[in-house]
Design an enzyme around this catalytic site. Sequence first.
Site, PDB file in Angstrom:
ATOM      1  N   ARG A  89      -9.137  -0.534  -4.239  1.00 49.69           N
ATOM      2  CA  ARG A  89      -8.152   0.535  -4.325  1.00 49.69           C
ATOM      3  C   ARG A  89      -8.352   1.393  -5.577  1.00 49.69           C
ATOM      4  O   ARG A  89      -8.174   2.595  -5.549  1.00 49.69           O
ATOM      5  CB  ARG A  89      -6.739  -0.065  -4.331  1.00 49.69           C
ATOM      6  CG  ARG A  89      -5.660   0.971  -4.471  1.00 49.69           C
ATOM      7  CD  ARG A  89      -4.324   0.468  -3.983  1.00 49.69           C
ATOM      8  NE  ARG A  89      -3.686  -0.394  -4.948  1.00 49.69           N
ATOM      9  CZ  ARG A  89      -2.556  -1.051  -4.704  1.00 49.69           C
ATOM     10  NH1 ARG A  89      -1.968  -0.959  -3.532  1.00 49.69           N
ATOM     11  NH2 ARG A  89      -2.024  -1.813  -5.626  1.00 49.69           N
ATOM     12  N   TYR A  90      -8.661   0.738  -6.711  1.00 52.35           N
ATOM     13  CA  TYR A  90      -8.881   1.454  -7.965  1.00 52.35           C
ATOM     14  C   TYR A  90     -10.380   1.463  -8.240  1.00 52.35           C
ATOM     15  O   TYR A  90     -11.052   0.464  -7.988  1.00 52.35           O
ATOM     16  CB  TYR A  90      -8.154   0.740  -9.113  1.00 52.35           C
ATOM     17  CG  TYR A  90      -6.681   0.547  -8.863  1.00 52.35           C
ATOM     18  CD1 TYR A  90      -5.807   1.627  -8.904  1.00 52.35           C
ATOM     19  CD2 TYR A  90      -6.160  -0.711  -8.578  1.00 52.35           C
ATOM     20  CE1 TYR A  90      -4.449   1.453  -8.675  1.00 52.35           C
ATOM     21  CE2 TYR A  90      -4.804  -0.893  -8.350  1.00 52.35           C
ATOM     22  CZ  TYR A  90      -3.958   0.189  -8.398  1.00 52.35           C
ATOM     23  OH  TYR A  90      -2.619   0.011  -8.170  1.00 52.35           O
ATOM     24  N   ARG A  93     -12.109  -1.708 -10.157  1.00 50.77           N
ATOM     25  CA  ARG A  93     -11.852  -3.115  -9.869  1.00 50.77           C
ATOM     26  C   ARG A  93     -11.588  -3.366  -8.393  1.00 50.77           C
ATOM     27  O   ARG A  93     -11.058  -2.498  -7.702  1.00 50.77           O
ATOM     28  CB  ARG A  93     -10.698  -3.662 -10.714  1.00 50.77           C
ATOM     29  CG  ARG A  93      -9.390  -2.875 -10.620  1.00 50.77           C
ATOM     30  CD  ARG A  93      -8.657  -2.992 -11.963  1.00 50.77           C
ATOM     31  NE  ARG A  93      -7.286  -2.500 -11.920  1.00 50.77           N
ATOM     32  CZ  ARG A  93      -6.952  -1.228 -12.120  1.00 50.77           C
ATOM     33  NH1 ARG A  93      -7.876  -0.290 -12.324  1.00 50.77           N
ATOM     34  NH2 ARG A  93      -5.691  -0.868 -12.105  1.00 50.77           N
ATOM     35  N   CYS A 102      -2.853 -22.042  -0.356  1.00 53.17           N
ATOM     36  CA  CYS A 102      -2.172 -22.198  -1.652  1.00 53.17           C
ATOM     37  C   CYS A 102      -1.665 -23.629  -1.803  1.00 53.17           C
ATOM     38  O   CYS A 102      -1.552 -24.360  -0.830  1.00 53.17           O
ATOM     39  CB  CYS A 102      -0.979 -21.248  -1.748  1.00 53.17           C
ATOM     40  SG  CYS A 102      -1.413 -19.497  -1.781  1.00 53.17           S
ATOM     41  N   CYS A 106       5.256 -19.616  -1.346  1.00 46.92           N
ATOM     42  CA  CYS A 106       6.456 -18.978  -1.883  1.00 46.92           C
ATOM     43  C   CYS A 106       7.099 -18.199  -0.746  1.00 46.92           C
ATOM     44  O   CYS A 106       6.427 -17.419  -0.069  1.00 46.92           O
ATOM     45  CB  CYS A 106       6.084 -18.022  -3.011  1.00 46.92           C
ATOM     46  SG  CYS A 106       5.122 -18.820  -4.317  1.00 46.92           S
ATOM     47  N   CYS A 109       6.467 -14.432  -0.498  1.00 50.24           N
ATOM     48  CA  CYS A 109       5.060 -13.991  -0.595  1.00 50.24           C
ATOM     49  C   CYS A 109       4.871 -12.640   0.089  1.00 50.24           C
ATOM     50  O   CYS A 109       5.240 -12.460   1.245  1.00 50.24           O
ATOM     51  CB  CYS A 109       4.147 -15.015   0.048  1.00 50.24           C
ATOM     52  SG  CYS A 109       2.399 -14.535  -0.012  1.00 50.24           S
ATOM     53  N   ARG A 111       2.028 -11.453   0.821  1.00 53.20           N
ATOM     54  CA  ARG A 111       0.867 -11.536   1.718  1.00 53.20           C
ATOM     55  C   ARG A 111       1.100 -12.611   2.780  1.00 53.20           C
ATOM     56  O   ARG A 111       0.162 -13.196   3.294  1.00 53.20           O
ATOM     57  CB  ARG A 111      -0.404 -11.871   0.930  1.00 53.20           C
ATOM     58  CG  ARG A 111      -0.857 -10.750   0.022  1.00 53.20           C
ATOM     59  CD  ARG A 111      -2.363 -10.776  -0.223  1.00 53.20           C
ATOM     60  NE  ARG A 111      -2.759  -9.696  -1.117  1.00 53.20           N
ATOM     61  CZ  ARG A 111      -2.943  -9.853  -2.425  1.00 53.20           C
ATOM     62  NH1 ARG A 111      -2.791 -11.033  -2.984  1.00 53.20           N
ATOM     63  NH2 ARG A 111      -3.292  -8.821  -3.171  1.00 53.20           N
ATOM     64  N   ASP A 269       8.472  -6.963  -3.441  1.00 49.37           N
ATOM     65  CA  ASP A 269       7.923  -6.114  -2.377  1.00 49.37           C
ATOM     66  C   ASP A 269       8.717  -6.257  -1.080  1.00 49.37           C
ATOM     67  O   ASP A 269       9.451  -7.219  -0.880  1.00 49.37           O
ATOM     68  CB  ASP A 269       6.455  -6.469  -2.135  1.00 49.37           C
ATOM     69  CG  ASP A 269       5.585  -6.079  -3.314  1.00 49.37           C
ATOM     70  OD1 ASP A 269       5.698  -4.935  -3.770  1.00 49.37           O
ATOM     71  OD2 ASP A 269       4.801  -6.931  -3.783  1.00 49.37           O
ATOM     72  N   ASP A 306       4.800  -1.826  -6.708  1.00 50.06           N
ATOM     73  CA  ASP A 306       3.654  -1.495  -5.880  1.00 50.06           C
ATOM     74  C   ASP A 306       4.193  -0.568  -4.794  1.00 50.06           C
ATOM     75  O   ASP A 306       4.986  -0.999  -3.959  1.00 50.06           O
ATOM     76  CB  ASP A 306       3.073  -2.782  -5.288  1.00 50.06           C
ATOM     77  CG  ASP A 306       1.566  -2.759  -5.328  1.00 50.06           C
ATOM     78  OD1 ASP A 306       0.991  -1.760  -4.882  1.00 50.06           O
ATOM     79  OD2 ASP A 306       0.989  -3.754  -5.802  1.00 50.06           O
ATOM     80  N   LYS A 313       0.197   0.632  -8.082  1.00 48.21           N
ATOM     81  CA  LYS A 313       1.272   0.060  -8.903  1.00 48.21           C
ATOM     82  C   LYS A 313       1.621   1.038 -10.010  1.00 48.21           C
ATOM     83  O   LYS A 313       0.731   1.585 -10.642  1.00 48.21           O
ATOM     84  CB  LYS A 313       0.764  -1.226  -9.564  1.00 48.21           C
ATOM     85  CG  LYS A 313       0.826  -2.435  -8.678  1.00 48.21           C
ATOM     86  CD  LYS A 313       0.600  -3.693  -9.496  1.00 48.21           C
ATOM     87  CE  LYS A 313      -0.746  -4.326  -9.301  1.00 48.21           C
ATOM     88  NZ  LYS A 313      -1.315  -4.393  -8.008  1.00 48.21           N
TER      89      LYS A 313
HETATM   90  C1  LIG Z   1      -2.556  -5.044  -8.086  1.00 47.77           C
HETATM   91  C2  LIG Z   1      -3.864  -4.645  -7.639  1.00 47.77           C
HETATM   92  C3  LIG Z   1      -4.952  -4.569  -8.531  1.00 47.77           C
HETATM   93  C4  LIG Z   1      -4.832  -4.925  -9.984  1.00 47.77           C
HETATM   94  O1  LIG Z   1      -4.034  -4.027 -10.661  1.00 47.77           O
HETATM   95  P1  LIG Z   1      -3.847  -4.166 -12.229  1.00 47.77           P
HETATM   96  O2  LIG Z   1      -2.860  -3.101 -12.547  1.00 47.77           O
HETATM   97  O3  LIG Z   1      -5.193  -3.947 -12.855  1.00 47.77           O
HETATM   98  O4  LIG Z   1      -3.355  -5.547 -12.505  1.00 47.77           O
HETATM   99  C5  LIG Z   1      -6.181  -4.168  -8.050  1.00 47.77           C
HETATM  100  N1  LIG Z   1      -6.347  -3.843  -6.748  1.00 47.77           N
HETATM  101  C6  LIG Z   1      -5.325  -3.896  -5.875  1.00 47.77           C
HETATM  102  C7  LIG Z   1      -5.581  -3.535  -4.460  1.00 47.77           C
HETATM  103  C8  LIG Z   1      -4.058  -4.299  -6.292  1.00 47.77           C
HETATM  104  O5  LIG Z   1      -3.059  -4.379  -5.404  1.00 47.77           O
END
Ligand SMILES: *Cc1c(COP(=O)(O)O)cnc(C)c1O
Length: 347
Positions: A89-90, A93, A102, A106, A109, A111, A269, A306, A313
């Site tokens: 998404r970003y 990362r 798990c 929870c 959850c 997910r 969420d 989120d 987020k």
């Molecule tokens: C939460 C999340 C992250 C990590 O976000 P950070 O703000 O770096 O902790 C990365 N990818 C996705 C898809 C996420 O939902």
Amino acid sequence: MSRSDRILRPAVTSADDLISQGLAPEASRDVLARLEDEFRIRISPEMLGAMSPAIAAQFVPDAREAETGGIADPIGDDAHRVGRGLTHRYPDRVILHATQTCEVYCRFCFRREKVGEEGTLPEADLQAALDYLHATPAVREVILTGGDPLVLSPRRLGDLMARLSAVPHLEVIRIHSRVPVVAPDRITPALLAALEVPQAVWLVVHTNHADELTPAACAALRRLVAAGVPLLSQSVLLRGVNDDADTLEALFRALIRNRVKPYYLHHCDLARGAGHFRTTIAQGLAIMATLRGRLSGTALPAYVLDIPGGFGKVPLGPGYLEADGAGGWLVTDPQGGRHPYADPEGE
Ligand SMILES: *Cc1c(COP(=O)(O)O)cnc(C)c1O
């Protein structure tokens, strides 16, 4: 309770177990059996040993889970899926789901539509994820999340870490896990050895209440720190579990004492079956404003949402800054007083 007592007590994994262990009344058997079909039940021995109202509320199914509302993919993981088990998404990362299992399930959850399936990511999918990483130099960080990556055997985890660390542009491997808290006996020398790679390995512990930080959990956190793994935490703001300033203050103080830096407090969420855990955002902002006045900055997480649909987020505040309408600012102090602030002239 002695160490051997903790090991001998089996996990609770069914509606029948909940009733026989006195965690739910006989009269709830039918409801629990239906909820069990919707989302797996599991409470680890460590959490059984620490059982309190705040722990029960997180892990014992509740009839309100059957209420309608919520969405299947509340944070929009699927919108950014680039392969089975991989979400990008970003730019810098990715998230990799090596398992959907798990140590505890929870009830809130986000997910829950995927989590709980047995087995690890098939080798072909894992290899495809690694190929994607090798071909995508913008990615500097891989986030292993869940399921819970630390339920993998040390051998399997070590293999995964070694293959990830062979990606030349990868700088950080981040693990999100509840294991150090809910199954601290899994933090063994073999597991710590599996985490030894040239890249920085960060661990984000999921924990929502100070009751979860048992002596064994604190000892597991200490072993991770001693192995050179920096620790952060992530919590969810949960109605009936931690939705007041005193409870969160106790949690964040306990984390900092145990060398864990509180990272995120997530607004709950819109997951299916989790509506009864949601607070309002106004409540979350008020709690954070109270904590800002009470706690060391090191102990304060960012309160984040989120955005449903996969839009990312964002920090929710509280905000302390307002434009004054004449090119300057008004800044609010932790006691609510407001103060003018001017930027450099001519900018
Ligand atoms: C939460 C999340 C992250 C990590 O976000 P950070 O703000 O770096 O902790 C990365 N990818 C996705 C898809 C996420 O939902």
